[in-house]
Each structure stands twice: as structure tokens, then as C-alpha cells.
Design an enzyme around this catalytic site. Structure first.
Site, PDB file in Angstrom:
ATOM      1  N   GLY A   1      57.021  48.335  47.424  1.00  0.00           N
ATOM      2  CA  GLY A   1      57.797  46.832  46.897  1.00  0.00           C
ATOM      3  C   GLY A   1      58.907  47.465  46.041  1.00  0.00           C
ATOM      4  O   GLY A   1      58.992  48.340  45.690  1.00  0.00           O
ATOM      5  N   CYS A   2      59.727  46.251  46.108  1.00  0.00           N
ATOM      6  CA  CYS A   2      61.015  46.588  45.124  1.00  0.00           C
ATOM      7  C   CYS A   2      60.691  46.567  43.918  1.00  0.00           C
ATOM      8  O   CYS A   2      61.156  47.468  43.101  1.00  0.00           O
ATOM      9  CB  CYS A   2      62.031  45.482  45.451  1.00  0.00           C
TER      10      CYS A   2
END
Length: 888
Positions: free
Chosen positions: A705-706
Site C-alpha cells: 500500500g502507498c
């Protein structure tokens, strides 16, 4: 060869039976501590704790193999001849902890450097406080009786400070403050009480070491009638080196090395090859010029095995025990000799033995004899040092070879350890602007060759490298020839196959080498290269288009199912192309020279033309799981990218699995959702923290995930120093909320506002904690900007640390990572938006020293998603990791 642990344990065992020498008992630092040193509790750490310390250190400074080889080298001489280390006064003031920690490590592994220290800055301060203005003549301090008295007391205090600090670390240190240097006046009328050293009392030093103590000397000398004289610490260190002839002479420096005109640190200088050229350079002047000249004068009086290192104290271990080093290494080296005819070699038996030393098998001698006959009849140029620790042969271009080819490179263990290998390659680059060579992809020195090349291509277990070839058409021809003919394109295939059969029974190996440990870090670059850095590596298509992209060759063997040696680019299918991440990936694939987007699937856009992709016309499709299964079965796709919301991609993944059952095709799946980030059968694709070789071998990769990427990179270097749970305050632009309308991407609602959400148990909180192996608290927010994330991370520490300490940890951890930038100030979203990496900075330490705040920024659509996806695709498909990724 003894292992590092064995060396340390053996040294520790020796020290447990030693007793204090009489001179040590009378020293002013003995006192009550003498009893402590003699007590059982003060004996060196137990075997178990010593082993643990060594193992931990091995993993922090370099590969275990590197450290063991250098330990073997250093312990091959008497303990008195390991190293002389000069410590300046500024180091004692500002970097005492780092110095003591480095010396403690050396002591633990059974190495006893001889320390000589100065105290110049402290002396200047004391004289100014006493109303005496320091005076210098020709760079030498004028020393009157008052200055000498102040200097003498100061040196004793500084010596005691260093000895006490070492003792507190469990290091037995012997203060040697009188009688070590015999001297006469340098020029009493001109400089006063300044000495010129005439001899060194080696016996006291050798006695201290034989009794298990590190000698700590001051740079004070005595005349024959007992007059104390001041001596420059650099001069004292040089005279010590001449007397002891150590393997290493180390000058500890706040700057950590010498620097060229561009402000870049010079990694290594080979004086025999480079001295005249260096001294003719405009930028080599003042202190740098004097230092190089003094070091040359010193090394000219010492054995060729001795080298000088200029290094920061905290990098001492890395400088001594790794191939890459950390400061500036200066050595005399050996001048390289060249030959262009077999008759140029004085002794054919010596040449034959050099060519034989890498070969095994019953017919190896016959093969070498045939090789020599080949050289008698064909043009070549050989390069080697005097002892032939390094030997290379280059074949010029011919009808069979479109480029000059490195046909042989054989390096002994000594050649690697003394950096002759780098020296010979420096010469090759000077004389051959373009060069091609091949190596087996499982070669233990593959990383070293990647570092020397501008590009590479893999085929059937071989890797072809090249440098200096920038014309796109030329590279295309080279790649096609290699893909079609393999090693045969590089020369006489019959000869090459015979050569390799003698060595391993496999296909020919153009470059032959021996004895060097696998390189985990970048090899040293000599100063000539530092002045003229290599051009960024680019793919042939990028060269043609003139785009400014970095394409470093994959530092791991190209395990991927599809690699650059195939005639056709890798075929990519994107499931879920409508979102922001899908669009960002399409833009990257549009300029990727070795990947083509064949299918894009979007239910809403089915039947319309894909915009922003220029290689060919692509029409959106509404692919069903059944369509995906059949495409996989037919082997139509090399890589599937799932750019779907969480919980949606499972039917497509299972369809791919089903399709594999009836096909030999094993495509790669990269999932951008969170669906498989906690599934141990999937590889977590964060290349900066996960072994790249694992990603390269994977067929199913969970893209991080970012938020999680930036947070992990922001915390990982301090995991071993955690004193509690880190807290992450994260703020994302509204593109992170996706294209589906919601309060989190409502610009009107976000204007002049900040929206917090999922304040506990966010999925990224679980992801970060799972990957780091420690619980974290994550508090996400969304703001009005479009793309970019800012993390403010509060990290409790388990010991007192400074901001400088922490920043250095991060710089060391991410050295060489092209998409991670460590900065001083807290990074900003504005600077990271649209860029393809992560910036980490801030490093603000609480007044207690037990908590640090680290800031990290990332573009959530790029390194937080699409760019990272492309890194993983490149690795898994066998391409260079940064292929198609613009420079950060």
C-alpha cells in the site's frame, strides 16, 4: 581461514589469562579499576555474547564473506602490524563515542591498532582563554615554554579521556604518554619546542599489545636529555608507520575522505597510476595537494602491502572490512603492464600458469595451450600488474566481433583485496571506449560486473554486459546477435566452448575470475572515474528517443519467466484500468522499451480506445474470469496486473491459477489491492526492504500500500532501536480515495479542511505492523491536494541517540537505493508529487534523546502504487529493476 567468530573467540580466550604489565599498574588511570580489570567480572564477554556481537556486526558492515576475508588478511601479520590510527583533536571532542565503538569492535575480533592522537583545536581554545594567540609558521605551530606546558597537560587529559572511554567499553587500553618518540629540535630558533622524530620506541608498543592492550600514544616526543617537544600528530603517525610497517595507516577525518572538484568523495587512489595526473589537476591544491603528497612520501617508504585510509570514525569498520569501503583508500598499487604479442611475455610458463589458475578438469592444460596458440595468430591486448594478481585479455573488433571483447579476466584473492581488479578495469575504460563481455548469471561476482557496465542482456544462463555503446541501432544489433547466437558472436565459438568445458563443462564463459567474495555493495571507483562519472545507464529505445531515464541493470540474476533476451517485449494485461493507479501505470508502460500493453479491462469503458498509450491501438475490454483463464492457458500474457478495489480480484486470480493447470505458461501476477498482502504464498513486493532475489523468482506479488510503503521505509532502519510503539500521523491527497465519489475526495468539503478517518485498525496499520514485525499506531487523514502523502512518525528509542546518529543510520541503510532519498529537513508533499521515490528526513530528537520524529513523503499513485508495481514487474520478468522509471 578462521571465521570472524573463531578469531574473536580465540582472541577472547587469550585475553582471559593475561595479567596487567607493571608499567600499566603504575599508570595514572589504573587506580581502583586495576582490581576490576583483574576480576572475573571484567574478563572479556562470554563466548556466547562475543559470538552474538560478531554475527550482529557482520550483518551490519558487509557480507560475512567479506569480513572473514579481511579478518584473515589482517590476522595474517603480527598484531603490532595491523594498523596505525591517527586521531585528531576534533574527533576526540565531537566523535568520541563513534571512535570508541569502532575500536571496541576491532578489539573484540582480536585486532590491536596503535592509536596516536593530537589535540589541536582544544589547545587553540585553551591558549585563547589564557590570552595567548596561537602562531604558526609554514603550517607548524610555534611552541614556546607556556604553550608547551599547556599542551603537555592537555595531551595527558585527552589521553586519559580516550583510555577511560575505551575501558568503559570493556577494551583494555594502555596509555603511553612518555618515551615513545625520540626527537631533536626541528629548528629551535624558528619554531621553539617543536620536535623532529628520530626514532620510535617499538618495544613499549609491542609489550602493550602482547599483554592484550591497545596502545594509546600522544604526539609528544623527548630529546636525549629529557626535554619534551611538541610534534604534529600526522607526523607522529607517519613515523609510527615507518617503524611498525602496518597493513593500514588510518587518518580519521570529520569529512570522511578526500573530495574532487565536483564535491564527490574519491573512493580510491592508485598512486603509481594516478599520482602525476592527480597533481596536474586544477582542483588538487592547498590541503588536498599537501595530504596526497605527504601520503605518497610515506607509502614510498613502506611495503606495497600497506595502504592509507582517510575515513570518518563511524565508518571505520566499513572501510576496513568491506570491498566498497567508505572513505578514501590510497595505495601505491602496481603499475599495469600491457602486451600485444605472446612474445612480449618473458616467460610462457608464467603465462600458462596464470591462465590455468581458474581452470579445472583433465584437459585444462591442453585447452590453455590451444588458447595460447590462438593468441599467437590473432590480435589481442593483455593487461596485468607485476605479480599478475590481475590479468585481462581484450580482443579487438573483427568480422566475428562487432565490438572489442573482454575475453579473459582472472583475479587472485590478493588482487581483489588490494583493488587491483578495479584498477585494471579503470585502464580498460581508458583504452577501450566500448567493450562487451559475458558472464554466467550465477557468477558470484555478478554485482561487480553490473557496476562496471552501462547495460546488460540475459540469455540461457548467460549475461552479456557492455559499456560505452550509446547508439540505439548499435545496441539493437548487439542484442539481436546475442539473442540469436549467444557467446558465438563474441569470438571463436569453438575456442570458447573448449575453454569453458575445461572449467565447468557448460557453455563458454568469456570472463573468468576467481577468489572474490560476492559483492553486496558498490565496488570502489578510482579517482579518475570519480572525476568523470559514468553516464546513466539507458536502454536502447530510451537512447533513441533521448529520454532521461535511469535503467540500472538488475543486481540479481534474471530469474524472471520473461527476460530481455527474448525477441518480443513482455506482454502485459491490466485488469481495472479506469482508476488513477491504472492510468499512472499505463503512462509508464507507454515509455517502457521491453513491455507492451496488450489488454486493458474496464467494464465502464469497454469498446472505447485507450488514451495515453501510443505504441499501438488498444481498445478497452470487459474481460471475464473465463476470458482470463483461457488467455493464460494459451500463454498469451507474461504479466497480469490487478488494479482493482480490495476484495474484487480473487475470481481473476483463481482463473489464472486454473489456466496454468493446462499450460506450460507461468505468467506473473502483480496485485495492487490489499487482498493478498497477508498471504504467505504471495511475495510482498517492496524491493528496498524485501530481498530482490525473492521478488525476481516470484510468480505472484502483492504490491504494498502507498501509506504502508512510506511508513515502512520511514521506520525500518530503527526497528532494532525501538523503545516502544511508533505512531504514524499520515495525510494523503484525495486521489488516494479513488475515483468513486465520497467525502474523502470531495474537493469542496476538503477545502480549508482536514478529514480524519479509520482512526484505529486501518488495514495499513496491520500491514505495516506485520511487515516490520512490531506494532505501530497509524492515524490516516485526507487533505485537499490531489496526489502525495506526508507521514510524521514519532519513534520511541531504546537508548539515547543524536539526530546525526539517526540520519547516518538512514543514509547507510538506503545507500544505493535510487528511489529513496534521505534529506536533512522534513520533506514536503509539494516536492514529492509527480516523482517516483520516497523522501525521508526531519530526524528531530527529543531533549531526552529517547524519541525521534521522522518525516516521509511519497506520491501515492507512483512509488506508492504504479512505480512500485513496475519495479516488481521488471524484477519478476527479468528486466533491469528501474527500466522505464524516470529519474527521481
Amino acid at each position: 581461514m578462521l571465521s570472524a567468530c573463531a578469531v574473536a573467540l580465540r582472541a577472547g580466550a587469550r585475553r582471559t589469562v593475561r595479567r596487567l604489565p607493571k608499567s600499566r599498574l603504575a599508570a595514572p588511570v589504573a587506580g581502583a579499576r586495576t582490581q576490576r580489570l583483574l576480576s572475573t567480572s571484567a574478563v572479556r564477554s562470554s563466548d556466547l555474547s562475543t559470538r552474538g556481537m560478531i554475527v550482529q556486526t557482520l550483518s551490519s558492515v558487509g557480507s560475512k564473506r567479506e569480513v572473514q576475508q579481511y579478518l584473515s588478511l589482517f590476522t595474517s601479520v603480527s598484531q603490532q602490524r595491523f594498523a596505525v590510527i591517527k586521531v585528531g583533536g576534533a574527533i576526540l571532542t565531537d566523535y568520541l563515542d563513534e571512535l570508541v565503538s569502532s575500536l571496541a569492535f576491532l578489539y573484540t575480533v582480536g585486532l590491536y591498532p596503535v592509536i596516536v592522537h593530537g589535540a589541536g583545536p582544544q589547545l587553540n581554545n585553551l591558549l585563547e582563554q589564557a590570552g595567548v594567540e596561537p602562531q604558526f609558521e609554514e603550517g607548524i605551530r610555534i611552541t614556546d615554554s607556556k604553550t608547551l606546558r599547556v599542551a603537555r597537560n592537555l595531551f595527558l587529559q585527552e589521553n586519559l579521556k580516550l583510555v577511560n572511554a575505551l575501558e568503559e567499553k570493556g577494551v583494555h587500553a594502555q596509555p603511553l604518554t612518555l618515551g615513545m618518540f625520540n626527537a631533536e629540535y626541528l629548528n629551535k630558533d624558528k619554531w621553539g619546542y617543536v620536535g623532529k622524530i628520530t626514532s620510535v620506541n617499538k618495544e613499549s608498543i609491542e609489550t602493550a599489545i602482547s599483554n592484550g592492550y591497545i596502545p594509546v600514544l600522544t604526539s609528544m616526543a623527548e630529546t636525549a636529555d629529557g626535554q619534551i617537544l611538541n610534534v604534529n600528530a600526522d607526523v607522529a603517525a607517519a613515523e609510527l608507520a615507518r617503524a611498525l610497517e602496518p597493513l593500514k595507516v588510518v587518518y580519521l577525518s570529520e569529512k570522511g575522505g578526500l573530495f574532487d572538484a565536483a564535491g564527490q568523495k574519491i573512493s580510491a587512489i592508485n598512486l603509481d597510476e594516478e599520482y602525476d595526473h592527480l597533481m596536474s589537476q586544477e582542483w588538487v591544491r592547498y590541503g588536498t595537494r599537501l595530504k596526497i603528497k605527504e601520503i605518497k612520501d610515506l607509502l614510498d617508504t613502506l611495503p606495497r602491502t600497506t595502504s592509507v585510509a582517510i575515513i570518518h570514525p563511524q565508518d571505520l569498520q566499513k572501510e576496513l572490512f568491506t570491498d566498497s569501503g567508505a572513505g578514501t583508500l590510497i595505495r601505491r598499487g602496481n603499475k599495469l603492464v600491457s602486451a600485444e604479442s605472446v612474445t612480449d611475455f618473458k616467460d610462457l610458463d608464467t603465462l600458462r600458469s596464470v591462465l590455468l589458475r581458474d581452470r579445472e578438469g583433465p584437459d585444462s592444460r591442453e585447452t590453455v595451450d590451444k588458447y595460447i596458440e590462438f593468441l599467437k595468430e590473432n590480435p589481442f591486448k593483455a593487461y596485468y600488474d607485476g605479480p599478475m594478481n590481475a590479468f585481462a585479455i581484450v580482443l579487438p573488433p573483427s568480422n566475428d566481433r562487432s565490438q572489442a571483447t573482454l575475453a579473459t579476466l582472472t583475479i587472485t584473492k590478493s588482487g581483489w583485496l588490494t583493488n587491483v581488479a578495479d584498477n585494471i578495469f579503470t585502464t580498460l575504460k581508458k583504452e577501450h571506449p566500448k567493450l562487451v563481455w559475458t558472464v554466467k548469471e550465477d557468477d558470484e561476482n555478478l554485482t561487480w560486473f553490473f557496476d562496471k557496465a552501462d547495460g546488460s542482456i540475459a540469455r540461457n544462463g548467460d549475461v552479456m554486459f557492455w559499456y560505452g555503446i550509446e547508439d540505439g541501432d548499435e545496441i539493437i544489433r548487439l542484442m539481436k546477435d546475442f539473442a540469436a547466437h549467444g557467446r558465438a558472436m563474441l569470438g571463436d565459438s569453438n575456442l570458447e566452448s573448449r575453454l569453458q568445458r575445461a572449467k565447468s563443462g557448460n557453455s563458454a564463459k568469456t570472463v573468468i575470475q576467481t577468489g572474490r567474495p560476492a559483492v553486496a555493495q558498490q565496488a570502489r571507483a578510482y579517482s579518475s572515474l570519480a572525476r568523470r562519472p559514468a553516464l546513466p545507464t539507458r536502454s536502447f529505445k530510451q537512447m533513441v528517443q533521448g529520454r532521461n531515464y535511469v535503467t540500472t541493470t538488475n543486481p540479481n540474476p534474471p530469474y524472471g519467466r520473461h527476460n530481455a533476451s527474448k525477441d518480443q517485449p513482455a506482454r502485459v494485461a491490466l485488469i481495472g484500468a479506469r482508476g488513477y493507479t491504472g492510468q499512472a501505470l499505463i503512462q509508464l508502460l507507454n515509455t517502457h522499451p521491453n513491455m507492451e500493453l496488450k489488454h486493458v479491462s474496464s467494464r465502464e469503458l469497454a469498446g472505447t480506445k485507450l488514451q495515453g498509450y501510443d505504441k499501438e491501438e488498444v481498445i478497452y475490454e470487459n474481460l471475464s474470469p473465463e476470458d482470463v483463464r483461457d488467455m493464460e492457458k494459451r500463454g498469451e500474457i507474461d504479466c497480469w496486473v490487478m488494479a482493482l478495489p480490495n476484495g474484487v480480484c480473487k475470481p481473476y486470480v483463481e482463473a489464472i491459477w486454473e489456466g496454468r493447470k493446462g499450460s506450460d505458461n507461468k505468467s506473473v501476477i502483480v496485485d495492487l489491492s490489499a487482498d493478498y498482502r497477508f498471504d504467505s504464498s504471495w511475495t510482498y513486493g517492496l524491493p528496498e526492504l524485501v530481498a530482490r532475489s525473492d521478488i525476481a523468482k516470484a510468480t505472484q506479488i502483492a504490491n504494498p500500500g502507498c501509506y504502508a510503503t512510506a511508513a515502512q521505509l520511514g521506520i525500518a532502519p530503527l526497528v532494532e532501536h525501538l523503545g516502544g510503539q511508533p505512531t504514524i500521523f499520515g495525510v494523503s491527497g484525495y486521489s488516494g480515495a479513488g475515483t468513486k465519489p465520497s467525502p474523502k475526495n470531495d474537493v469542496e468539503l476538503l477545502t480549508n479542511n482536514l478529514i480524519a478517518y479509520s482512526l484505529t485498525d486501518h488495514i495499513h496499520e496491520r500491514e505495516i505492523s506485520s511487515q516490520l514485525g512490531t506494532d505501530v499506531a497509524f492515524i490516516p487523514h485526507v487533505a485537499v491536494w490531489f496526489q502525495g502523502i506526508h507521514h510524521t512518525i514519532s519513534i520511541p528509542l531504546n537508548k539515547t541517540m543524536t539526530s546525526r546518529d539517526i540520519r547516518q543510520i538512514y543514509q547507510d541503510r538506503y545507500a544505493g537505493e535510487k528511489l529513496v532519498k534521505v534529506v536533512g529537513e522534513a520533506p514536503t508533499v509539494k516536492n514529492i508529487s509527480g516523482k517516483h521515490g520516497v523522501e525521508i528526513g526531519g530526524f528531530a530528537v527529543h531533549s531526552s534523546g529517547k524519541r525521534v520524529v521522522v518525516c516521509a513523503t511519497i506520491d501515492n499513485l507512483l512509488k506508492g502504487a504504479a512505480t512500485q508495481c513496475l519495479q516488481n514487474m521488471n524484477l519478476a520478468l527479468g528486466f533491469a529493476e528501474y527500466e522505464g522509471i524516470p529519474v527521481m
